[in-house]
Design an enzyme around this catalytic site. Sequence first.
Site, PDB file in Angstrom:
ATOM      1  N   GLY A 189     -55.533 -13.181 -41.388  1.00 34.78           N
ATOM      2  CA  GLY A 189     -56.656 -12.515 -42.052  1.00 34.78           C
ATOM      3  C   GLY A 189     -57.960 -13.273 -41.890  1.00 34.78           C
ATOM      4  CB  SER A 190     -59.872 -14.453 -39.951  1.00 38.02           C
ATOM      5  OG  SER A 190     -59.020 -13.923 -38.956  1.00 38.02           O
ATOM      6  NE  ARG A 191     -67.948 -11.410 -41.096  1.00 39.96           N
ATOM      7  CZ  ARG A 191     -68.850 -11.463 -42.074  1.00 39.96           C
ATOM      8  NH1 ARG A 191     -68.466 -11.457 -43.339  1.00 39.96           N
ATOM      9  NH2 ARG A 191     -70.131 -11.528 -41.800  1.00 39.96           N
TER      10      ARG A 191
END
Length: 232
Positions: A189-191
């Site tokens: 989970g990240s960007r």
Amino acid sequence: MSLTDTIRKTFVPIHREGYPFIAAFAVATLVLWLISDYLFFAGLILTAWCVYFYRDPQRVTPVDDRLIISPADGVVSSVGPAVPPQELGLGDGERTRISVFMNVFSCHVNRAPTRGRITTIQHRAGKFLNAEMDKASSENERNGLVIDSPHGPVAVVQIAGLVARRIVCWAEPNENIGTGERFGLIRFGSRVDVYLPEGARPRVAVGQTAVGGETIIADLDGSPTLPLYRIS
């Protein structure tokens, strides 16, 4: 669709970075089996999720220097002006930034949004805020690359999120990289932010789903000419 094509689409390659984690989940599942059948099935589901998380499918990438391609799978969470991280040396002026948020079910392999020479790679320690928040770009742990593209510098920044605690980047400064080429991943989970060169026009909207290495997120001249593609 042939049986071979079905198998290829169902059982995609797993990135080597995932092998230790998949093995750990599998061992834990065997231990849980000794304790309870219910726990065993829970562990089996988590192991299958871990395998799915580290998938590394082939992508069909547009080959056209006028196009900027999504560096990640996920949902476009912001499109608008922003100042690039200072450590990248791109100045204090605003550039158009496109952010792609990856949840725990997204493919987390990151790809180059354009071709060129990697002039800068900078890692910065930071917080682990929800990556969907705008301030995550400035406060979270991140790793940024600057690619000297045919149309000027393009920055791509890997940002750790609330769950993500490990940014992996195997690219090196002064290397040449092709559009859609893998350069790293972020765990759980990240960007990823892309800072566009001057004159680039966004071609995605907030809420749109992007496919890393395939979705065109911006163009540099508005030309309707169809690009060539390659599988990577």
